[in-house]
Design a protein around this motif. Structure first.
Motif, PDB file in Angstrom:
ATOM      1  N   THR A 107      68.100  43.683   7.879  1.00  0.00           N
ATOM      2  CA  THR A 107      67.019  44.414   8.538  1.00  0.00           C
ATOM      3  C   THR A 107      67.544  45.604   9.329  1.00  0.00           C
ATOM      4  N   LEU A 108      68.619  45.407  10.081  1.00  0.00           N
ATOM      5  CA  LEU A 108      69.193  46.512  10.849  1.00  0.00           C
ATOM      6  C   LEU A 108      69.675  47.622   9.922  1.00  0.00           C
ATOM      7  N   ASP A 109      70.236  47.226   8.792  1.00  0.00           N
ATOM      8  CA  ASP A 109      70.702  48.209   7.815  1.00  0.00           C
ATOM      9  C   ASP A 109      69.521  49.025   7.289  1.00  0.00           C
ATOM     10  N   TYR A 110      68.436  48.363   6.983  1.00  0.00           N
ATOM     11  CA  TYR A 110      67.235  49.038   6.490  1.00  0.00           C
ATOM     12  C   TYR A 110      66.688  50.005   7.536  1.00  0.00           C
ATOM     13  N   LEU A 111      66.755  49.612   8.797  1.00  0.00           N
ATOM     14  CA  LEU A 111      66.232  50.445   9.879  1.00  0.00           C
ATOM     15  C   LEU A 111      67.190  51.558  10.292  1.00  0.00           C
ATOM     16  N   GLY A 112      68.395  51.553   9.702  1.00  0.00           N
ATOM     17  CA  GLY A 112      69.359  52.610  10.012  1.00  0.00           C
ATOM     18  C   GLY A 112      70.092  52.416  11.325  1.00  0.00           C
ATOM     19  N   VAL A 113      70.228  51.165  11.766  1.00  0.00           N
ATOM     20  CA  VAL A 113      70.898  50.861  13.030  1.00  0.00           C
ATOM     21  C   VAL A 113      72.400  50.691  12.803  1.00  0.00           C
ATOM     22  N   ASP A 114      73.195  51.331  13.629  1.00  0.00           N
ATOM     23  CA  ASP A 114      74.648  51.200  13.531  1.00  0.00           C
ATOM     24  C   ASP A 114      75.094  49.885  14.169  1.00  0.00           C
ATOM     25  N   VAL A 115      75.982  49.166  13.494  1.00  0.00           N
ATOM     26  CA  VAL A 115      76.561  47.951  14.065  1.00  0.00           C
ATOM     27  C   VAL A 115      78.073  48.131  14.149  1.00  0.00           C
ATOM     28  N   ALA A 116      78.676  47.406  15.074  1.00  0.00           N
ATOM     29  CA  ALA A 116      80.116  47.550  15.291  1.00  0.00           C
ATOM     30  C   ALA A 116      80.924  46.523  14.508  1.00  0.00           C
ATOM     31  N   ALA A 117      80.365  45.302  14.382  1.00  0.00           N
ATOM     32  CA  ALA A 117      81.136  44.236  13.733  1.00  0.00           C
ATOM     33  C   ALA A 117      80.213  43.219  13.075  1.00  0.00           C
ATOM     34  N   VAL A 118      80.704  42.624  11.990  1.00  0.00           N
ATOM     35  CA  VAL A 118      79.978  41.578  11.269  1.00  0.00           C
ATOM     36  C   VAL A 118      80.986  40.526  10.822  1.00  0.00           C
ATOM     37  N   SER A 119      80.461  39.384  10.394  1.00  0.00           N
ATOM     38  CA  SER A 119      81.323  38.406   9.746  1.00  0.00           C
ATOM     39  C   SER A 119      81.549  38.884   8.315  1.00  0.00           C
ATOM     40  N   GLN A 120      82.780  39.149   7.957  1.00  0.00           N
ATOM     41  CA  GLN A 120      83.081  39.736   6.647  1.00  0.00           C
ATOM     42  C   GLN A 120      83.503  38.697   5.609  1.00  0.00           C
ATOM     43  N   ALA A 151      63.705  43.712  16.072  1.00  0.00           N
ATOM     44  CA  ALA A 151      64.720  44.707  15.719  1.00  0.00           C
ATOM     45  C   ALA A 151      64.169  46.117  15.914  1.00  0.00           C
ATOM     46  N   GLY A 152      62.941  46.333  15.474  1.00  0.00           N
ATOM     47  CA  GLY A 152      62.322  47.639  15.634  1.00  0.00           C
ATOM     48  C   GLY A 152      62.172  48.023  17.087  1.00  0.00           C
ATOM     49  N   LYS A 153      61.777  47.061  17.912  1.00  0.00           N
ATOM     50  CA  LYS A 153      61.573  47.334  19.335  1.00  0.00           C
ATOM     51  C   LYS A 153      62.893  47.626  20.048  1.00  0.00           C
ATOM     52  N   ILE A 154      63.907  46.811  19.775  1.00  0.00           N
ATOM     53  CA  ILE A 154      65.201  46.990  20.436  1.00  0.00           C
ATOM     54  C   ILE A 154      65.801  48.353  20.136  1.00  0.00           C
ATOM     55  N   PHE A 155      65.698  48.770  18.886  1.00  0.00           N
ATOM     56  CA  PHE A 155      66.404  49.984  18.464  1.00  0.00           C
ATOM     57  C   PHE A 155      65.487  51.190  18.216  1.00  0.00           C
ATOM     58  N   GLY A 156      64.264  51.118  18.720  1.00  0.00           N
ATOM     59  CA  GLY A 156      63.386  52.267  18.641  1.00  0.00           C
ATOM     60  C   GLY A 156      62.927  52.621  17.245  1.00  0.00           C
ATOM     61  N   GLU A 214      57.893  51.817  14.174  1.00  0.00           N
ATOM     62  CA  GLU A 214      57.028  52.314  13.101  1.00  0.00           C
ATOM     63  C   GLU A 214      57.597  51.982  11.725  1.00  0.00           C
ATOM     64  N   LYS A 215      58.903  52.138  11.575  1.00  0.00           N
ATOM     65  CA  LYS A 215      59.540  51.858  10.296  1.00  0.00           C
ATOM     66  C   LYS A 215      59.471  50.365   9.983  1.00  0.00           C
ATOM     67  N   ALA A 216      59.662  49.537  10.995  1.00  0.00           N
ATOM     68  CA  ALA A 216      59.593  48.082  10.802  1.00  0.00           C
ATOM     69  C   ALA A 216      58.184  47.663  10.403  1.00  0.00           C
ATOM     70  N   THR A 217      57.184  48.217  11.067  1.00  0.00           N
ATOM     71  CA  THR A 217      55.793  47.883  10.765  1.00  0.00           C
ATOM     72  C   THR A 217      55.425  48.287   9.341  1.00  0.00           C
ATOM     73  N   ALA A 218      55.849  49.477   8.935  1.00  0.00           N
ATOM     74  CA  ALA A 218      55.556  49.954   7.577  1.00  0.00           C
ATOM     75  C   ALA A 218      56.198  49.051   6.530  1.00  0.00           C
ATOM     76  N   GLY A 234      65.635  38.989   5.794  1.00  0.00           N
ATOM     77  CA  GLY A 234      65.838  40.416   6.027  1.00  0.00           C
ATOM     78  C   GLY A 234      64.791  41.219   5.274  1.00  0.00           C
ATOM     79  N   ILE A 235      64.565  42.444   5.683  1.00  0.00           N
ATOM     80  CA  ILE A 235      63.563  43.271   5.010  1.00  0.00           C
ATOM     81  C   ILE A 235      63.909  43.453   3.535  1.00  0.00           C
ATOM     82  N   GLU A 236      65.151  43.789   3.256  1.00  0.00           N
ATOM     83  CA  GLU A 236      65.554  44.024   1.869  1.00  0.00           C
ATOM     84  C   GLU A 236      65.570  42.727   1.063  1.00  0.00           C
TER      85      GLU A 236
END
Length: 332
Positions: A82-95, A173-178, A181-185, A316-318
């Motif tokens: 979901t964060l990826d779809y919304l264009g949010v930058d992340v610093a670390a993930v479980s790889q 996710a949409g609310k936290i990262f502004g 509108e994209k999340a709702t759509a 997730g959205i995708e």
């Protein structure tokens, strides 16, 4: 006398000029203030929601974010999706087991490794000094330690209320990262696809069974379970309405599948995403002499669900769009 009159005129003009300048300066300052206020409430899209308090399920402490997080650590692949779809930058993930459609997060030059899904690298995470850590059920045992490092938010999907839970996470996710509108759509688009699905299933008499295959063993899932979205949301009728509801499903034999004789058999191949090299013998194991006697097998209705979006990254959205698209395609 004439000089006095001239000086009076000049003085009056100066007073008028200064008054005009003062009014213009006040107007300019007001416009600047209004513009700044507009930017704060709509431009960045996030300042107006902070401080933001996030309710959490039982066993997890309520979290309050004072400002938009900058350094973000994500363990749940559905939320990462979901964060990826919304264009949010992340610093670390479980790889450890990143789904292929999110493979860019395997790049250790661009993203730090937060450790394994069930064994976070606490030292590495602490060194990042993150603003927030997003987790789900696989990190439950690590929650206490992670919450000592940073604000830790549980974003696992509630299988008993799947869609509402998924939508709540997406809206969060949409609310936290502004990106509200994209999340709702995105949610509106997904709802339209699900309605299309229901139009198909509402007119079906066929019953379905969902199984997870792992190393030749089977677990069956019904409504309200991990893969219950097939029944609860998509609208497929169940072959067995008495299945045990649990995270790991109800262990069943191949004879059980024949006994219930599903018209449609959905299979999630766990081995395809956890076995070394992705080697899986699930298809050969499933399509045996016993299962081949079922209506599903004889009518070519054994449907293999993508384990990356069903087992690794659901919620997730995708991934939710991919689920609906694949099942709709299989029904054609």
């Amino acid at each position: 006398m004439k000089n006095w009159k001239l000086l009076s005129v000049i003085f009056a003009l100066l007073v008028l000029l200064l008054a005009a300048c003062g009014t213009e300066d006040e107007a300019t300052e007001k416009a600047s203030t209004d513009e700044k206020a507009t930017e704060e409430t709509s431009g960045a899209g996030d300042s107006s929601v902070y401080p933001l308090t996030i309710p959490q399920p039982e066993g997890y402490a309520e979290v309050t974010l004072e400002e938009k997080p900058e350094t973000v650590v994500v363990f749940d692949y559905g939320f990462l999706d979901t964060l990826d779809y919304l264009g949010v930058d992340v610093a670390a993930v479980s790889q450890a087991n990143v789904p292929s459609y999110l493979e860019k997060y395997e790049d250790e030059a661009a993203y730090k490794n937060a450790g394994a899904l069930k064994e976070p690298d606490f030292e590495a995470i602490a060194a990042m000094n993150p603003d927030v850590i997003f987790i789900s059920g696989r990190q439950a045992d690590a929650y206490e330690e992670l919450s000592k490092i940073a604000k830790t938010v549980y974003v696992g999907v509630d299988t008993m209320d799947y869609m509402n839970s998924f939508k709540a996470n997406t809206e969060l996710a949409g609310k936290i990262f502004g990106e509200e509108e994209k999340a709702t759509a995105a949610l509106e688009e997904l709802d339209a696809k699900i309605e299309e699905m229901k139009e198909v299933t509402n007119g079906m008499d066929e019953k379905a069974l969902v199984v997870l295959a792992s190393e030749g063993e089977l677990s069956a899932y019904g409504a309200g379970s991990r893969f219950g979205i097939i029944h609860d949301v998509y609208g497929f009728k169940q072959t067995d309405e008495n299945l045990e509801v649990s995270t790991h499903g109800q262990s069943v034999a191949y004879e059980y599948v024949l006994e219930k004789n599903p018209d449609i058999l959905f299979v999630v191949d766990r081995d395809a995403v956890v076995a070394a090299g992705g080697e899986s013998g699930t298809k050969a194991a499933i399509e045996n002499d016993i299962v081949n006697k079922t209506n599903a097998a004889q009518n070519d209705n054994i449907i293999y669900l993508d384990p990356e979006v069903w087992y690794l990254a659901g919620g997730g959205i995708e991934s939710e769009n991919a689920k609906v698209d694949a099942v709709l395609e299989a029904l054609k």
